[in-house]
Design an enzyme around this catalytic site. Sequence first.
Site, short mmCIF file in Angstrom:
data_model
loop_
_atom_site.label_atom_id
_atom_site.label_comp_id
_atom_site.label_asym_id
_atom_site.label_seq_id
_atom_site.Cartn_x
_atom_site.Cartn_y
_atom_site.Cartn_z
N GLU A 165 13.76 18.84 18.68
CA GLU A 165 13.11 18.82 17.37
C GLU A 165 13.34 17.48 16.68
OE1 GLU A 165 12.77 23.23 15.53
OE2 GLU A 165 14.80 22.45 15.56
N ARG B 224 -10.91 0.44 -4.57
CA ARG B 224 -10.84 0.87 -5.97
C ARG B 224 -10.65 -0.34 -6.90
NH1 ARG B 224 -12.14 4.44 -9.90
NH2 ARG B 224 -10.46 4.66 -11.44
N GLN C 172 0.24 -6.73 -7.93
CA GLN C 172 1.46 -6.76 -7.12
C GLN C 172 2.15 -5.38 -7.08
OE1 GLN C 172 5.07 -8.93 -8.40
NE2 GLN C 172 4.74 -10.19 -6.60
#
Length: 380
Positions: free
Chosen positions: A241, A267, A278
């Site tokens: 796992e 966007r 930034q």
Amino acid sequence: MDFSLTDEQKAFRASVYDWSVATLAPGAADRDKEGHWDPEVWKSLAAQGLAGLPVGEEYGGGGASVMDCVIANEAIAEGGHDGGFNLSLGAHWVIGAVPIWLHGTEEQKQRWLPALCDGSMIGAWASTEPEAGSDAAGLQTRAVRDGDDWVINGNKIFITNGPIAGVCNVLARTSEKGATAFIVDTTNPGFQVGRELDKMGCRSSPTAEIALVDCRVPADCVLGEVDQALWRVAFECFDWERTVMIASGIGGMQSTLNTCISYAKDRKQFGRPIASFQAIAHKLAEMKIRLEACRTAVYRAAYLKQTGVEHQMEASIAKYLVGEYSVANALDAIQIHGGYGYLRDFGVERALRDAKLGSIGGGTSEIQKLIISRLLLGDV
Ligand SMILES: Cc1cc2nc3c(=O)[nH]c(=O)nc-3n(C[C@H](O)[C@H](O)[C@H](O)COP(=O)(O)OP(=O)(O)OC[C@H]3O[C@@H](n4cnc5c(N)ncnc54)[C@H](O)[C@@H]3O)c2cc1C
């Protein structure tokens, strides 16, 4: 250590990724919304020869190396963006089929592995109980020897694939300190699938409570040695796992980062792409740093596993990093998307819900720190 992929591995990764983009991704949002497991997607994966990937070829498996399993798991998550599917697949592979492959008798392997490997049967593992989660050794389910059989009684919770599994490896107490793993045919009338659990994420993977009610199994269903399951079979399951199954977290992080890069370039606010601020660009950089830290840690743990080198510390570090950083990245992804990230439309809120399981299932982040600190300190 050389983590570069061979040409063959690159081609394999690309084919798995392409399958995932074409078959898994399209319905992922709907399956999440409806909490729906789609057997057709599973059949398609099986047709790719991936259902038995880690298991030896002599039993119908893919005979893949540990690293190849990591690469495939990562590619499926990156292309498919369906954390639930990766959860069910991972459970089927590493806690369903692999324990039988590694610890089963020849007869058990011949009986169960061909169907698990061709995907006609799904596997599961049941150790967790209402009162025994992190404290796996505290299990109360009991198996009592009765003539040639064992009779199992108790309750399990959080069992991935519980409602769809054909076989389940069940852990039960068989002495004061010992537990034994039993390969249980889920059509056994004493194996009763209870309530299906309504989860926050990984919703396309069915999870259930299981009751074992006078579940009578023949003695040849014992997987591995009586009383030794906690330190052998279960221990190994946790290891798989924390090396192979956790690799889906890296794929999920990569997919989320890709989505964010596109969004931040597209966007516009204040007349500029938000990527030119930034604050946003640095978030992307931080996401990439966390992703690569996780990828390196998982590859390192898997590489050590593959080469037979002790790696408990590295596996716990990998599990911890993926559990924590995939959540951090998903939160940043939502922030980069602003209000749209809070909607279902871009899938980044789903990434957060799916990612959160990484710090819980297969040993919580706190338990990973416990293991790491014990390895550092010994008994203090
Ligand atoms: C979606 C899902 C799928 C799962 N699939 C399976 C499956 O297929 N088969 C299976 O057997 N199990 C499965 N599990 C169970 C999973 O492994 C457990 O949920 C996990 O081990 C934690 O146990 P718990 O939920 O009982 O939490 P608890 O053990 O009750 O822990 C609660 C909190 O206490 C903390 N804690 C506990 N002990 C310590 C300690 N000693 N030191 C510090 N902190 C501690 C934990 O880190 C956690 O924050 C699944 C769980 C989920 C949610």
